[in-house]
Design a protein around this motif. Sequence first.
Motif, PDB file in Angstrom:
ATOM      1  N   ILE A 315      33.878  22.402  28.836  1.00 18.87           N
ATOM      2  CA  ILE A 315      35.135  23.152  28.863  1.00 18.87           C
ATOM      3  C   ILE A 315      35.326  23.710  30.265  1.00 18.87           C
ATOM      4  O   ILE A 315      34.474  24.438  30.767  1.00 18.87           O
ATOM      5  CB  ILE A 315      35.122  24.272  27.809  1.00 18.87           C
ATOM      6  N   GLY A 316      36.425  23.345  30.890  1.00 14.42           N
ATOM      7  CA  GLY A 316      36.660  23.699  32.282  1.00 14.42           C
ATOM      8  C   GLY A 316      36.780  25.192  32.529  1.00 14.42           C
ATOM      9  O   GLY A 316      36.938  26.001  31.605  1.00 14.42           O
ATOM     10  N   CYS A 317      36.721  25.559  33.792  1.00  8.29           N
ATOM     11  CA  CYS A 317      36.833  26.958  34.205  1.00  8.29           C
ATOM     12  C   CYS A 317      38.270  27.454  34.091  1.00  8.29           C
ATOM     13  O   CYS A 317      39.177  26.703  33.734  1.00  8.29           O
ATOM     14  CB  CYS A 317      36.346  27.092  35.644  1.00  8.29           C
ATOM     15  N   LEU A 318      38.484  28.709  34.419  1.00  7.38           N
ATOM     16  CA  LEU A 318      39.833  29.287  34.360  1.00  7.38           C
ATOM     17  C   LEU A 318      40.762  28.636  35.368  1.00  7.38           C
ATOM     18  O   LEU A 318      41.967  28.533  35.145  1.00  7.38           O
ATOM     19  CB  LEU A 318      39.761  30.801  34.600  1.00  7.38           C
ATOM     20  N   ASN A 319      40.200  28.230  36.507  1.00  4.07           N
ATOM     21  CA  ASN A 319      40.954  27.507  37.533  1.00  4.07           C
ATOM     22  C   ASN A 319      42.229  28.247  37.926  1.00  4.07           C
ATOM     23  O   ASN A 319      42.177  29.420  38.261  1.00  4.07           O
ATOM     24  CB  ASN A 319      41.207  26.073  37.068  1.00  4.07           C
ATOM     25  N   ASP A 320      43.385  27.592  37.869  1.00  5.86           N
ATOM     26  CA  ASP A 320      44.635  28.249  38.268  1.00  5.86           C
ATOM     27  C   ASP A 320      45.539  28.436  37.063  1.00  5.86           C
ATOM     28  O   ASP A 320      46.767  28.410  37.182  1.00  5.86           O
ATOM     29  CB  ASP A 320      45.351  27.457  39.361  1.00  5.86           C
ATOM     30  N   SER A 321      44.946  28.661  35.894  1.00  5.84           N
ATOM     31  CA  SER A 321      45.744  28.859  34.682  1.00  5.84           C
ATOM     32  C   SER A 321      46.660  30.068  34.847  1.00  5.84           C
ATOM     33  O   SER A 321      46.314  31.063  35.501  1.00  5.84           O
ATOM     34  CB  SER A 321      44.838  29.054  33.470  1.00  5.84           C
ATOM     35  N   ASP A 322      47.817  29.997  34.242  1.00  8.14           N
ATOM     36  CA  ASP A 322      48.813  31.065  34.387  1.00  8.14           C
ATOM     37  C   ASP A 322      48.291  32.404  33.883  1.00  8.14           C
ATOM     38  O   ASP A 322      48.582  33.456  34.469  1.00  8.14           O
ATOM     39  CB  ASP A 322      50.100  30.685  33.641  1.00  8.14           C
ATOM     40  N   ASP A 323      47.525  32.394  32.794  1.00  9.67           N
ATOM     41  CA  ASP A 323      47.002  33.652  32.246  1.00  9.67           C
ATOM     42  C   ASP A 323      46.008  34.300  33.194  1.00  9.67           C
ATOM     43  O   ASP A 323      46.000  35.529  33.359  1.00  9.67           O
ATOM     44  CB  ASP A 323      46.342  33.395  30.891  1.00  9.67           C
ATOM     45  N   TRP A 324      45.164  33.497  33.829  1.00 10.15           N
ATOM     46  CA  TRP A 324      44.193  34.023  34.790  1.00 10.15           C
ATOM     47  C   TRP A 324      44.912  34.543  36.038  1.00 10.15           C
ATOM     48  O   TRP A 324      44.564  35.596  36.575  1.00 10.15           O
ATOM     49  CB  TRP A 324      43.187  32.947  35.119  1.00 10.15           C
ATOM     50  N   VAL A 325      45.909  33.826  36.492  1.00  4.11           N
ATOM     51  CA  VAL A 325      46.723  34.274  37.627  1.00  4.11           C
ATOM     52  C   VAL A 325      47.356  35.627  37.318  1.00  4.11           C
ATOM     53  O   VAL A 325      47.363  36.541  38.153  1.00  4.11           O
ATOM     54  CB  VAL A 325      47.813  33.233  37.961  1.00  4.11           C
ATOM     55  N   LYS A 326      47.869  35.777  36.115  1.00  7.02           N
ATOM     56  CA  LYS A 326      48.522  37.029  35.709  1.00  7.02           C
ATOM     57  C   LYS A 326      47.537  38.194  35.714  1.00  7.02           C
ATOM     58  O   LYS A 326      47.878  39.303  36.147  1.00  7.02           O
ATOM     59  CB  LYS A 326      49.131  36.860  34.316  1.00  7.02           C
ATOM     60  N   VAL A 327      46.314  37.942  35.249  1.00  6.54           N
ATOM     61  CA  VAL A 327      45.288  38.989  35.254  1.00  6.54           C
ATOM     62  C   VAL A 327      44.976  39.427  36.676  1.00  6.54           C
ATOM     63  O   VAL A 327      44.950  40.621  36.993  1.00  6.54           O
ATOM     64  CB  VAL A 327      44.006  38.507  34.538  1.00  6.54           C
ATOM     65  N   MET A 328      44.735  38.462  37.567  1.00  7.21           N
ATOM     66  CA  MET A 328      44.413  38.802  38.948  1.00  7.21           C
ATOM     67  C   MET A 328      45.569  39.530  39.618  1.00  7.21           C
ATOM     68  O   MET A 328      45.357  40.524  40.336  1.00  7.21           O
ATOM     69  CB  MET A 328      44.061  37.531  39.730  1.00  7.21           C
ATOM     70  N   ALA A 329      46.778  39.065  39.407  1.00  6.43           N
ATOM     71  CA  ALA A 329      47.949  39.725  39.996  1.00  6.43           C
ATOM     72  C   ALA A 329      48.058  41.164  39.507  1.00  6.43           C
ATOM     73  O   ALA A 329      48.417  42.071  40.273  1.00  6.43           O
ATOM     74  CB  ALA A 329      49.213  38.939  39.657  1.00  6.43           C
ATOM     75  N   GLY A 330      47.733  41.393  38.234  1.00 10.09           N
ATOM     76  CA  GLY A 330      47.778  42.743  37.688  1.00 10.09           C
ATOM     77  C   GLY A 330      46.760  43.658  38.347  1.00 10.09           C
ATOM     78  O   GLY A 330      47.061  44.829  38.641  1.00 10.09           O
ATOM     79  N   TRP A 331      45.558  43.141  38.585  1.00  7.81           N
ATOM     80  CA  TRP A 331      44.537  43.945  39.272  1.00  7.81           C
ATOM     81  C   TRP A 331      44.998  44.312  40.678  1.00  7.81           C
ATOM     82  O   TRP A 331      44.830  45.445  41.131  1.00  7.81           O
ATOM     83  CB  TRP A 331      43.224  43.173  39.359  1.00  7.81           C
TER      84      TRP A 331
END
Length: 343
Positions: A315-331
Amino acid sequence: MKGVLLVNLGSPDSPTAKDVKPYLDEFLMDPRVIDVPNWLRNIIVRGIILQTRPKKSAEAYQKIWWEDGSPLIVISERFSEKVGKQIEIPVALGMRYGSMTIKNALQELNDKGVDEVLLVPLYPQYAMSSFETVVVKTMEEQEKYFPNMHLTTLPAFYKNEEYIKVLSESIAEGLKGFEYDHVLFSYHGIPERHIRKSDPTKFHCKIDGKCCTTNSVAHNTCYRHQCYDTTRRVTEYLGLDQDKFSVSFQSRLPNDPWLKPFTDFEFERLAKEGKKRLAVVTPAFVADCLETLEEIAMEGKNQFEEAGGESYKHIGCLNDSDDWVKVMAGWIEAWQNTEALPA
């Protein structure tokens, strides 16, 4: 003016021995990666490892290299670009090793008028050979070339609720439609002595199966504890039974005690114990790279099937998934507006 510096491991410029050799030299000569006296590190790295490893590593890179470049670099660039579109301050991407240097990334921010930088080591767990070396290198470059810059470091986010949620849901999505007997959480390996060196108490970390579950300030810099804690939080989120998952550590050097159990040994053990359908996740990485795409997705599959396994899924990493991007942007936005950093 505020800005963000994202930093990951790095990659050779091409999957050739000619480009892999200087990359490996920079990586393995880092005293936080191979932490022995410099004279001995020279013998180990330049006298032994670099005599054969570049050709073998180049062949491994060739298996996973994309048309537009190294997967780690391409994914990191996509992630950085997506994050940049969701926030209002500049974002730069650097790598700890290789030609995409931290210095160049800081220069990019400096040219845009940035004097307050949020450093984001793209490693969920703290280790001296990953998170720590990024912080130290960035501080060295900042102090030498950009003395007017101020650095703030995003802490290791291995237990952050938003990270755990996005990681767990990504794994759940990867498990859909796959009838698995077992989920293996494979983390990158490190020498046992790195755990003890990172222990501020100098007595808590015994790697005895108990210290990681006994509360201590040492957990703030204990890679082993943080790997097991990430696994615990994810499996609780997913509702996995204890007998449905386990933890292992990939990669090691010979004649040196590294964290156990070893991932390749686990492939054999699980297959022989009747776990015929195996899913493997790699939560020490946020972007797929050589260690996940070749060592786990390819070599791991072969090892598991040779030991009697029947069905295997990486199972691949989070990579550039939209949900992961949203989390980082929120931080980043929280830091930009309130100076708050995720817990």
